[in-house]
Design a protein around this motif. Structure first.
Motif, mmCIF file in Angstrom:
data_model
loop_
_atom_site.group_PDB
_atom_site.id
_atom_site.type_symbol
_atom_site.label_atom_id
_atom_site.label_comp_id
_atom_site.label_asym_id
_atom_site.label_seq_id
_atom_site.Cartn_x
_atom_site.Cartn_y
_atom_site.Cartn_z
ATOM 1 N N THR A 106 6.475 -11.398 0.185
ATOM 2 C CA THR A 106 7.121 -10.108 -0.093
ATOM 3 C C THR A 106 7.246 -9.274 1.181
ATOM 4 N N ALA A 107 6.249 -9.331 2.045
ATOM 5 C CA ALA A 107 6.225 -8.491 3.245
ATOM 6 C C ALA A 107 7.438 -8.723 4.143
ATOM 7 N N ALA A 108 7.977 -9.934 4.141
ATOM 8 C CA ALA A 108 9.101 -10.265 5.021
ATOM 9 C C ALA A 108 10.321 -9.380 4.761
ATOM 10 N N ALA A 109 10.513 -8.946 3.521
ATOM 11 C CA ALA A 109 11.697 -8.150 3.184
ATOM 12 C C ALA A 109 11.341 -6.752 2.689
ATOM 13 N N TRP A 110 10.085 -6.341 2.802
ATOM 14 C CA TRP A 110 9.665 -5.051 2.257
ATOM 15 C C TRP A 110 10.079 -3.933 3.208
ATOM 16 N N ASP A 111 10.831 -2.952 2.709
ATOM 17 C CA ASP A 111 11.326 -1.870 3.563
ATOM 18 C C ASP A 111 11.327 -0.527 2.852
ATOM 19 N N VAL A 112 10.374 -0.326 1.954
ATOM 20 C CA VAL A 112 10.339 0.922 1.200
ATOM 21 C C VAL A 112 9.651 1.997 2.047
ATOM 22 N N LEU B 70 -3.095 3.456 -3.078
ATOM 23 C CA LEU B 70 -3.155 2.383 -4.061
ATOM 24 C C LEU B 70 -2.547 1.147 -3.418
ATOM 25 N N GLY B 71 -3.089 -0.010 -3.778
ATOM 26 C CA GLY B 71 -2.558 -1.270 -3.289
ATOM 27 C C GLY B 71 -2.137 -2.149 -4.451
ATOM 28 N N PHE B 72 -0.881 -2.576 -4.450
ATOM 29 C CA PHE B 72 -0.336 -3.449 -5.493
ATOM 30 C C PHE B 72 -0.305 -4.879 -4.964
ATOM 31 N N LEU B 73 -0.884 -5.820 -5.704
ATOM 32 C CA LEU B 73 -0.799 -7.227 -5.321
ATOM 33 C C LEU B 73 0.575 -7.750 -5.727
ATOM 34 N N VAL B 74 1.275 -8.352 -4.756
ATOM 35 C CA VAL B 74 2.630 -8.868 -4.956
ATOM 36 C C VAL B 74 2.678 -10.322 -4.475
ATOM 37 N N PRO B 75 3.746 -11.059 -4.834
ATOM 38 C CA PRO B 75 3.818 -12.468 -4.431
ATOM 39 C C PRO B 75 3.807 -12.644 -2.914
ATOM 40 N N PRO B 76 3.251 -13.770 -2.434
ATOM 41 C CA PRO B 76 3.274 -14.038 -0.992
ATOM 42 C C PRO B 76 4.713 -14.108 -0.498
ATOM 43 N N THR C 143 0.845 -1.192 0.000
ATOM 44 C CA THR C 143 0.000 0.000 0.000
ATOM 45 C C THR C 143 0.880 1.242 0.000
ATOM 46 N N VAL C 144 0.565 2.173 -0.907
ATOM 47 C CA VAL C 144 1.335 3.410 -1.034
ATOM 48 C C VAL C 144 0.373 4.583 -1.212
ATOM 49 N N PRO C 145 0.841 5.821 -0.944
ATOM 50 C CA PRO C 145 -0.002 6.984 -1.234
ATOM 51 C C PRO C 145 -0.385 7.000 -2.714
ATOM 52 N N ALA C 146 -1.602 7.446 -2.996
ATOM 53 C CA ALA C 146 -2.124 7.389 -4.365
ATOM 54 C C ALA C 146 -1.227 8.111 -5.366
ATOM 55 N N ARG C 147 -0.718 9.282 -5.033
ATOM 56 C CA ARG C 147 0.098 10.039 -5.993
ATOM 57 C C ARG C 147 1.344 9.255 -6.389
ATOM 58 N N GLN C 148 2.036 8.705 -5.413
ATOM 59 C CA GLN C 148 3.230 7.902 -5.697
ATOM 60 C C GLN C 148 2.841 6.633 -6.453
ATOM 61 N N GLY C 149 1.742 6.020 -6.065
ATOM 62 C CA GLY C 149 1.299 4.790 -6.712
ATOM 63 C C GLY C 149 0.939 4.990 -8.168
ATOM 64 N N LEU C 150 0.249 6.100 -8.476
ATOM 65 C CA LEU C 150 -0.131 6.380 -9.862
ATOM 66 C C LEU C 150 1.102 6.590 -10.730
ATOM 67 N N GLU C 151 2.091 7.298 -10.185
ATOM 68 C CA GLU C 151 3.358 7.474 -10.922
ATOM 69 C C GLU C 151 4.013 6.117 -11.161
ATOM 70 N N ALA D 198 3.601 0.331 2.920
ATOM 71 C CA ALA D 198 3.416 -0.786 3.845
ATOM 72 C C ALA D 198 3.136 -2.029 3.020
ATOM 73 N N CYS D 199 3.558 -3.175 3.521
ATOM 74 C CA CYS D 199 3.257 -4.439 2.848
ATOM 75 C C CYS D 199 2.563 -5.349 3.855
ATOM 76 N N THR D 200 1.355 -5.743 3.529
ATOM 77 C CA THR D 200 0.564 -6.596 4.406
ATOM 78 C C THR D 200 0.875 -8.052 4.094
ATOM 79 N N ARG D 201 1.285 -8.769 5.124
ATOM 80 C CA ARG D 201 1.663 -10.179 5.009
ATOM 81 C C ARG D 201 0.408 -11.042 5.040
ATOM 82 N N THR D 202 0.446 -12.127 4.312
ATOM 83 C CA THR D 202 -0.707 -13.026 4.310
ATOM 84 C C THR D 202 -0.465 -14.274 5.145
ATOM 85 N N SER D 203 0.743 -14.496 5.627
ATOM 86 C CA SER D 203 1.084 -15.654 6.459
ATOM 87 C C SER D 203 0.684 -16.970 5.816
ATOM 88 N N GLY D 204 0.737 -17.010 4.491
ATOM 89 C CA GLY D 204 0.437 -18.245 3.792
ATOM 90 C C GLY D 204 -1.049 -18.520 3.622
#
Length: 124
Positions: free
Chosen positions: A58-64, A50-56, A17-25, A68-74
Protein backbone atom coordinates in the motif's frame (compact mmCIF):
# COMPACT_ATOMS: atom_id res chain seq x y z
CA UNK A 1 -7.86 -11.28 -0.44
CA UNK A 2 -8.85 -14.85 -0.88
CA UNK A 3 -11.97 -16.03 0.87
CA UNK A 4 -11.60 -18.40 3.73
CA UNK A 5 -10.58 -18.38 7.33
CA UNK A 6 -8.42 -15.45 8.39
CA UNK A 7 -5.40 -16.13 10.51
CA UNK A 8 -4.17 -13.02 12.25
CA UNK A 9 -0.48 -12.68 12.80
CA UNK A 10 0.62 -14.55 9.68
CA UNK A 11 0.29 -11.97 6.92
CA UNK A 12 2.64 -9.02 6.46
CA UNK A 13 1.05 -5.58 6.31
CA UNK A 14 1.83 -1.88 5.93
CA UNK A 15 0.77 0.72 8.49
CA UNK A 16 -1.09 3.97 7.68
CA UNK A 17 -0.64 6.52 10.49
CA UNK A 18 -2.99 9.48 10.87
CA UNK A 19 -3.80 12.07 13.56
CA UNK A 20 -6.07 10.53 16.19
CA UNK A 21 -9.02 12.88 15.58
CA UNK A 22 -9.11 12.14 11.85
CA UNK A 23 -8.51 8.44 12.49
CA UNK A 24 -11.37 8.13 14.98
CA UNK A 25 -13.74 9.77 12.50
CA UNK A 26 -12.51 7.40 9.78
CA UNK A 27 -13.07 4.35 12.04
CA UNK A 28 -16.67 5.51 12.63
CA UNK A 29 -17.20 6.02 8.89
CA UNK A 30 -15.77 2.59 8.03
CA UNK A 31 -17.84 0.85 10.70
CA UNK A 32 -21.07 2.57 9.55
CA UNK A 33 -20.55 1.54 5.91
CA UNK A 34 -22.97 -0.86 4.22
CA UNK A 35 -20.27 -3.52 4.36
CA UNK A 36 -18.08 -2.60 7.34
CA UNK A 37 -14.47 -3.47 6.63
CA UNK A 38 -11.87 -2.25 9.03
CA UNK A 39 -8.75 -4.08 10.15
CA UNK A 40 -6.83 -3.73 13.39
CA UNK A 41 -6.32 -0.14 14.52
CA UNK A 42 -3.50 0.90 16.83
CA UNK A 43 -3.79 3.97 19.10
CA UNK A 44 -0.54 5.63 20.12
CA UNK A 45 -1.21 7.88 23.13
CA UNK A 46 2.26 9.45 23.08
CA UNK A 47 1.96 10.82 19.55
CA UNK A 48 -1.86 11.05 19.51
CA UNK A 49 -2.12 9.00 16.32
CA UNK A 50 -4.01 5.99 15.01
CA UNK A 51 -2.43 3.33 12.85
CA UNK A 52 -4.48 1.28 10.36
CA UNK A 53 -3.07 -2.06 9.20
CA UNK A 54 -3.34 -2.25 5.40
CA UNK A 55 -2.18 -4.78 2.77
CA UNK A 56 1.55 -4.96 2.00
CA UNK A 57 2.50 -2.73 -0.93
CA UNK A 58 0.00 0.00 0.00
CA UNK A 59 2.82 2.42 0.86
CA UNK A 60 4.04 2.49 -2.75
CA UNK A 61 0.94 4.42 -3.88
CA UNK A 62 -0.16 6.09 -0.63
CA UNK A 63 -0.44 9.88 -1.05
CA UNK A 64 -3.08 11.06 1.40
CA UNK A 65 -2.08 14.45 2.87
CA UNK A 66 -1.63 14.49 6.63
CA UNK A 67 -0.96 10.75 6.85
CA UNK A 68 1.99 8.43 6.42
CA UNK A 69 2.21 4.83 5.25
CA UNK A 70 5.10 2.72 6.49
CA UNK A 71 6.35 0.21 3.94
CA UNK A 72 7.30 -3.27 5.02
CA UNK A 73 9.44 -4.14 1.96
CA UNK A 74 8.00 -7.63 1.96
CA UNK A 75 9.50 -8.46 5.35
CA UNK A 76 6.14 -7.75 6.91
CA UNK A 77 4.98 -6.05 10.04
CA UNK A 78 3.37 -9.09 11.62
CA UNK A 79 0.16 -8.48 13.50
CA UNK A 80 1.05 -9.29 17.10
CA UNK A 81 -1.41 -9.96 19.89
CA UNK A 82 0.28 -7.20 21.88
CA UNK A 83 0.64 -3.70 20.37
CA UNK A 84 4.05 -3.36 18.70
CA UNK A 85 4.71 0.21 19.86
CA UNK A 86 5.46 1.12 23.48
CA UNK A 87 2.78 3.39 24.93
CA UNK A 88 0.20 2.23 22.41
CA UNK A 89 -2.82 -0.01 22.56
CA UNK A 90 -5.32 -1.60 20.23
CA UNK A 91 -8.34 0.61 19.52
CA UNK A 92 -9.66 -2.32 17.47
CA UNK A 93 -7.74 -5.51 18.34
CA UNK A 94 -6.87 -8.02 15.59
CA UNK A 95 -9.24 -10.65 16.99
CA UNK A 96 -12.24 -8.31 16.52
CA UNK A 97 -11.63 -7.11 12.96
CA UNK A 98 -10.97 -8.01 9.35
CA UNK A 99 -7.29 -8.89 8.69
CA UNK A 100 -6.51 -5.46 7.18
CA UNK A 101 -8.34 -2.29 6.13
CA UNK A 102 -8.94 -1.84 2.40
CA UNK A 103 -6.73 1.11 1.33
CA UNK A 104 -9.27 2.56 -1.13
CA UNK A 105 -12.01 2.53 1.50
CA UNK A 106 -9.60 3.98 4.08
CA UNK A 107 -8.66 6.79 1.68
CA UNK A 108 -12.37 7.61 1.16
CA UNK A 109 -13.05 7.51 4.91
CA UNK A 110 -10.07 9.77 5.67
CA UNK A 111 -11.22 12.25 3.01
CA UNK A 112 -14.73 12.26 4.49
CA UNK A 113 -13.31 12.60 8.02
CA UNK A 114 -11.26 15.63 6.93
CA UNK A 115 -14.39 17.28 5.51
CA UNK A 116 -16.41 16.54 8.69
CA UNK A 117 -13.66 17.94 10.94
CA UNK A 118 -13.28 21.05 8.76
CA UNK A 119 -17.06 21.62 8.87
CA UNK A 120 -17.16 21.13 12.65
CA UNK A 121 -14.25 23.52 13.17
CA UNK A 122 -15.88 26.15 10.95
CA UNK A 123 -19.05 26.03 13.08
CA UNK A 124 -17.27 27.01 16.27
Amino acid sequence: MAAGPHTHGEEPCDLVTVPARQGLEAVDILRRADAPAVGPVLHDDASDTLGFLVPPGTAAAWDVPGSACTRTSGRGLRVPAEPPVAGSGWLLPPADTDPVTDPARLREALDEATRLIRAADNCR
